[in-house]
Design a protein around this motif. Structure first.
Motif, PDB file in Angstrom:
ATOM      1  N   GLY A 144      81.677  61.231  37.000  1.00 53.78           N
ATOM      2  CA  GLY A 144      80.967  62.083  36.043  1.00 53.78           C
ATOM      3  C   GLY A 144      79.509  61.712  35.929  1.00 53.78           C
ATOM      4  N   ILE A 145      78.860  61.425  37.057  1.00 54.99           N
ATOM      5  CA  ILE A 145      77.486  60.937  37.041  1.00 54.99           C
ATOM      6  C   ILE A 145      76.556  61.960  36.384  1.00 54.99           C
ATOM      7  CG2 ILE A 145      76.766  61.862  39.270  1.00 54.99           C
ATOM      8  CD1 ILE A 145      75.440  59.100  39.783  1.00 54.99           C
ATOM      9  N   SER A 201      69.303  60.003  39.298  1.00 53.20           N
ATOM     10  CA  SER A 201      67.874  59.778  39.544  1.00 53.20           C
ATOM     11  C   SER A 201      67.602  58.293  39.751  1.00 53.20           C
ATOM     12  CB  SER A 201      67.040  60.321  38.373  1.00 53.20           C
ATOM     13  OG  SER A 201      67.255  59.558  37.198  1.00 53.20           O
ATOM     14  N   ARG A 202      68.314  57.442  39.006  1.00 50.71           N
ATOM     15  CA  ARG A 202      68.133  56.001  39.183  1.00 50.71           C
ATOM     16  C   ARG A 202      68.670  55.549  40.541  1.00 50.71           C
ATOM     17  NH1 ARG A 202      71.178  53.420  34.932  1.00 50.71           N
ATOM     18  NH2 ARG A 202      69.330  53.595  33.610  1.00 50.71           N
ATOM     19  N   ASN A 203      69.849  56.057  40.911  1.00 46.64           N
ATOM     20  CA  ASN A 203      70.450  55.631  42.174  1.00 46.64           C
ATOM     21  C   ASN A 203      69.581  56.025  43.366  1.00 46.64           C
ATOM     22  OD1 ASN A 203      72.568  54.665  40.708  1.00 46.64           O
ATOM     23  ND2 ASN A 203      74.023  56.270  41.299  1.00 46.64           N
ATOM     24  N   LEU A 204      69.040  57.243  43.328  1.00 44.37           N
ATOM     25  CA  LEU A 204      68.262  57.733  44.461  1.00 44.37           C
ATOM     26  C   LEU A 204      66.761  57.503  44.293  1.00 44.37           C
ATOM     27  CD1 LEU A 204      70.064  61.143  45.170  1.00 44.37           C
ATOM     28  CD2 LEU A 204      70.338  58.965  46.375  1.00 44.37           C
ATOM     29  N   GLU A 221      64.793  66.607  39.644  1.00 46.44           N
ATOM     30  CA  GLU A 221      65.275  66.811  41.009  1.00 46.44           C
ATOM     31  C   GLU A 221      66.755  66.416  41.119  1.00 46.44           C
ATOM     32  OE1 GLU A 221      64.155  65.455  45.611  1.00 46.44           O
ATOM     33  OE2 GLU A 221      62.920  64.801  43.911  1.00 46.44           O
ATOM     34  N   ALA A 222      67.133  65.345  40.443  1.00 44.80           N
ATOM     35  CA  ALA A 222      68.534  64.919  40.452  1.00 44.80           C
ATOM     36  C   ALA A 222      69.426  65.986  39.824  1.00 44.80           C
ATOM     37  CB  ALA A 222      68.680  63.599  39.710  1.00 44.80           C
ATOM     38  N   THR A 229      73.322  72.242  42.355  1.00 43.23           N
ATOM     39  CA  THR A 229      73.635  72.791  43.680  1.00 43.23           C
ATOM     40  C   THR A 229      75.015  72.360  44.139  1.00 43.23           C
ATOM     41  OG1 THR A 229      71.286  72.743  44.277  1.00 43.23           O
ATOM     42  CG2 THR A 229      72.864  72.918  46.086  1.00 43.23           C
ATOM     43  N   TYR A 230      75.362  71.116  43.844  1.00 42.21           N
ATOM     44  CA  TYR A 230      76.666  70.575  44.250  1.00 42.21           C
ATOM     45  C   TYR A 230      77.792  71.396  43.621  1.00 42.21           C
ATOM     46  CZ  TYR A 230      80.153  66.953  45.349  1.00 42.21           C
ATOM     47  OH  TYR A 230      81.228  66.262  45.844  1.00 42.21           O
ATOM     48  N   PHE A 231      77.680  71.676  42.322  1.00 46.48           N
ATOM     49  CA  PHE A 231      78.733  72.422  41.649  1.00 46.48           C
ATOM     50  C   PHE A 231      78.756  73.889  42.066  1.00 46.48           C
ATOM     51  CE2 PHE A 231      78.557  69.009  38.254  1.00 46.48           C
ATOM     52  CZ  PHE A 231      79.775  68.457  38.628  1.00 46.48           C
TER      53      PHE A 231
END
Length: 937
Positions: free
Chosen positions: A775-776, A782-785, A791-792, A798-800
């Protein structure tokens, strides 16, 4: 010979026990709706019997028939060889109440139902087949059991009930390499690990068949063993001749098994429609009831299922009275208790020891309880104050010798007819397994664990320690251990407690455990967690205990060298940190670091919380590092190296057991509410696998001389489960066809071809694929990338859009959690969601946990099921399962058996979901082997 049975008669003998286990394992769990009684095996059994009864066979139709069952007691073979079938696991607890129901079902179908105490079903089948053949009749044995193939011959054939294929002499020869009359000779040589028939070490079916063919029969082979040219094989037969002869007696069926009925009494009768329909209706088998009624031309009775009752109320029992407890100090008292336990058929047991490390603690006493108010303590290791000339404390007088107590209890505790009840039984199991090692220890079976029952019922709602459970469910406050042993520097061990003080505390533990069992056992089917408890909780106890006792070797010298290297790297980072900060300070002090970052350097951030202290958590530092600040980045590097050094390279050598020379971790079965295991003392599950430093630490975990470590790891198991439960066609297709799932996702999201894809685009898709399971949020992504939050959020939107099924799964799961207060895995594990209906920030975390729980929990269930099946699957190999690290299993195996282990273990892991769950995507297991863990992974 039985009057009325002879030429022209045809006897069908149905292997009832095989039918039961086939039905149990082939069908998903099923409970009767009115009371939660497990009936899945009964349903499958009835369907198999109905198919048998209703099939048209023409000239092959039986004139006589019987269903033969194994009796629950031991057989004469245990008198020949007491370890016979010792490796057989006890039946699952949800299957046990179904055994008598299958007998009732057989009688309801109006078929003879036969079992004989002291004899196996195969012996009864053999006796009936021989009598029928000698009387001139024909016999068909409906089973595919290889042990029955020795009976095939003139007048006797077998029928595989699943394939519907006859098994005649040619099929037997194809399987064993000899004709049926010599099958027992081959089996005697080859042995049978399933039934613990020893046979001749190193001789398999093929070699055994060659030897019997060459020498004619077993006795001739053993008499002429010195003529065998291969030295090793010759010596094996000479050294193990008596063992081989015993094995032959074990595998040969007894055609003289006593029968208290005649063949004539087995005459086929038509089903009694009222009796059969009444039974099927009582079991609430609606479909089968209607089908049978239509075929028999009878009116189908109504099948009414009352709603599940509330959890049964606790029995109205008197309060716990410690004055009723006994202290056993003589053989007569011990014998009396052994007799009581045998009469009762169950016992609650607890061990008292000198410490919490069950690999090094000494046994001080054993507590037993058979009923409320009937509990005892058997002291065996209490010591007097002061030491003798050799520095050893003297035992307090009046205690039974330890070996005498263990000798009396070992047969009892290993008796499969007596249920052993405990709280956190893995501890007691290991303590007893370490006793009398010359006899293989004491391996308790069967087991019931109140801690695991509570966990199955209440994961996520409260803890499962005995003291808390006693107060919550029994309204009883147990004697605090600190009242006996103290705390701090003045603390003593339990062996130093006076017996008259120890006995009430110890016996109380056993009685409380028994009362908790009586409280929890009827709740399991009502709450629909019997299957979860029986298949993925309780069987883990001996599996994990054996793993923990095996331990793993480490290279202490390598770890010391790593500690030195880490210290140098930390010193270099410290120099960089001081230069960037413009001053020296205590890097490990959050207060001083906060002052440097936020006061002196003026970075974004500030004081937080009621204390007004600066936050320098990893999340805060990662955000600052993502903004391009070097100092927070170096601090994170320093913290990582510091943690690896203190937690692993410095600490691991201190965990080496002086007796075994190995490190023995401990696994918590009832820790995470999703079913994931937790490793402690030391924690071997959090060693980084993707960093160079983490891989170097894994290099220090090594195999014994002549062995290799083997790692088998599920590939992307949680994503595969997500694809299945959310029913996502694109992901399922990719997994079935072996397509790179992250590249495929990137292609779907960003419209770029898979071929020649930019690694950075794939990395972003990978982060979303794994993040969505948890459930990110846009903030987390945004932190991970290290990209802007907006943008995140666009990536997630887009994913959903590309995978709307995932959003539908999330919404559906949250709705179920809110209405039911829990979610469930594919295997029925109940995961409570107590905070799901809260508002505010806590609600977001509860929703994310609910979304992830069925996926992570199902993955945990799958690897648990694999671990439970693994010991039997690899029992014939020189291999031992050592570690579980979430989706990975680590084994130690002799060098020459590496490939065999990988093949078998991979098959077990990839089929672990079946037959309970048929996934729409394949499970894939990656495997590797090496001299150390890093090479194997």
């Amino acid at each position: 010979m039985s009057e009325g049975f002879g030429k022209g008669c045809h006897l069908h003998l149905i292997d009832g026990s095989a039918f039961i286990f086939r039905a149990y394992h082939a069908l998903p769990p099923l409970t009767r709706k009115s009371d939660g009684l497990p009936v899945g095996a009964v349903a499958g059994f009835c369907n198999m019997l109905w198919k048998y009864v209703s099939d048209e066979r023409g000239s092959d139709a039986p004139t006589h028939a019987a269903v033969i069952f194994d009796h629950s007691s031991k057989t004469f073979r245990n008198d020949i060889y007491n370890a016979y079938k010792a490796n057989r696991p006890e039946p699952p607890e949800d299957l046990r109440p179904q055994f008598p129901l299958t007998r009732d079902a057989t009688r309801a179908f109006n078929i003879a139902c036969i079992e004989t105490q002291g004899y196996e079903a195969d012996d009864i089948i053999a006796a009936l087949a021989c009598k029928a053949r000698d009387a001139g009749g024909a016999v068909t044995i409906i089973s595919s059991d290889k042990d029955l193939m020795q009976l095939v011959g003139d007048g006797v054939q077998m029928l595989d009930p699943i394939k519907g294929k006859p098994i005649d002499r040619d099929e037997v020869f194809e399987k064993f390499g000899v004709w049926p009359e010599r099958v027992v000779d081959v089996q005697a040589l080859a042995g049978d690990p399933t039934d613990n028939v020893p046979g001749a070490p190193g001789i398999g079916i093929k070699t055994a068949a060659q030897l019997i063919t060459e020498f004619g029969d077993l006795e001739n082979l053993l008499a002429r063993a010195d003529e065998i040219r291969q030295p090793k094989r010759r010596q094996t037969l000479i050294d193990h001749a008596e063992q081989i002869r015993i094995s032959r007696r074990l595998v040969e069926l007894d055609c003289n098994t006593p029968l208290d009925f005649t063949l004539e009494s087995l005459e086929v009768k038509a089903p009694d429609a009222p009796a059969l329909l009444a039974f099927l209706s009582e079991m609430e088998f609606r479909t089968l009831t209607a089908r049978v009624a239509e075929r028999l031309g009878a009116e189908a009775p109504a099948v009414v299922s009352a709603p599940l009752r509330d959890a049964p109320a606790a029995p109205d029992l008197p309060p716990i009275d410690r004055a009723l407890y006994e202290t056993i100090t003589d053989q007569a008292g011990l014998d009396r208790w052994v007799g009581m336990i045998r009469d009762t058929g169950q016992v609650a047991i607890d061990t008292e020891t000198t410490g919490l490390d069950e690999m090094q603690a000494d046994l001080v006493g054993i507590c037993l309880a058979v009923a409320p108010g009937r509990a005892c303590y058997i002291p065996v290791g209490h010591v007097a104050g002061g030491d003798d000339l050799f520095g050893q404390s003297a035992l307090v007088a009046g205690q039974l010798p330890l070996d005498q107590v263990l000798a009396a209890l070992k047969p009892l505790l290993e008796d499969p007819a007596i249920l052993k009840i405990g709280q956190n039984l893995k501890y007691d199991w290991k303590m007893l397994a370490r006793q009398i090692p010359e006899l293989g220890g004491i391996r308790m079976t069967p087991l019931a664990d109140t801690m695991l029952m509570s966990y199955a019922l209440n994961a996520g709602t409260h803890n499962h320690g005995m003291d808390e459970l006693a107060e919550r469910y029994l309204g009883h406050k147990c004697i605090p251990i600190k009242d006996l042993i103290g705390s701090g520097k003045a603390q003593i061990n339990f062996g130093q407690v006076a017996i008259d003080q120890a006995a009430p505390y110890a016996a109380e533990d056993a009685e409380v455990t028994l009362r908790l069992y009586n409280q929890f056992a009827p709740m399991l089917p009502v709450e629909r967690v019997t299957t979860s408890y029986e298949l993925t909780e309780r069987p883990m106890v001996p599996v994990l205990a054996d793993m923990e006792m095996a331990g793993i070797r480490i290279d202490g010298d390598a770890l010391r060298r790593m500690s030195g290297a880490f210290a140098q790297k930390m010193a270099g980072l410290e120099d960089e940190i001081y230069a960037l900060a413009g001053q020296r300070f205590n890097i490990g002090s959050p207060k001083q670091l906060g002052e440097i970052l936020f006061d002196k350097m003026g970075l974004a951030g500030g004081k937080t919380g009621k204390t007004g202290a600066f936050s320098t958590s990893a999340d805060v530092l990662e955000d600052l590092a993502a903004e391009g600040h070097d100092l927070p980045s170096r601090i994170l590097d320093w913290r990582q190296i510091s943690k690896l050094k203190s937690t692993y390279t410095d600490a691991l050598p201190t965990f080496v057991n002086p007796d075994t020379g190995r490190v023995h971790t401990s696994y918590s079965i009832a820790g995470a509410q999703t079913g994931r295991l937790a490793s402690t003392d030391p924690n071997l599950q959090n060693i980084p696998v993707r960093t160079e430093e983490g891989r170097r630490i894994r290099e220090a975990f090594i195999a014994s001389e002549g062995h290799r470590l083997v790692s088998l790891d599920y590939s992307q198991i949680e994503l595969r489960i997500l694809a299945h439960v959310a029913d996502i066609p694109a992901l399922k297709l990719a997994f079935r066809e072996g397509i790179d799932i992250h590249a495929m996702t990137a292609s779907q999201m960003f419209g770029v071809p898979v071929e020649g894809m930019d690694p950075m685009i794939r990395r972003r898709a990978k982060a979303i694929n794994f993040g969505v399971i948890y459930g990110i949020s846009s903030f987390g992504l945004s932190r991970n990338l290290r990209i802007p939050r907006a943008e995140a959020q666009d990536f997630i939107d887009t994913y959903f859009q590309r995978f709307p099924e995932i959003r539908a799964y999330m919404d559906r799961t949250i709705a179920d959690a809110k209405s039911d207060g829990c979610v469930r895995t594919l295997f029925g594990r109940r995961i409570n969601t107590p905070g799901i209906n809260q508002s505010g920030p806590a609600a977001g975390g509860a929703r994310r946990a609910a979304i992830n729980a069925p996926i992570q929990g199902t993955a945990a269930d799958i690897i648990r099921r694999a671990m439970i099946r693994m010991p039997a699957a690899v029992a014939h190999l020189p291999a031992q399962m050592l570690l579980q690290v979430h989706d990975e299993l680590v084994f130690e195996v002799r060098e020459d058996a590496v490939e065999d282990l990988i093949t078998i273990a991979r098959d077990v892991m990839e089929a672990a979901a079946e037959p309970a769950v048929k996934l729409s995507v394949p499970l894939v297991v990656d495997a590797g082997a090496g001299r150390n863990w890093a090479e194997a992974h």
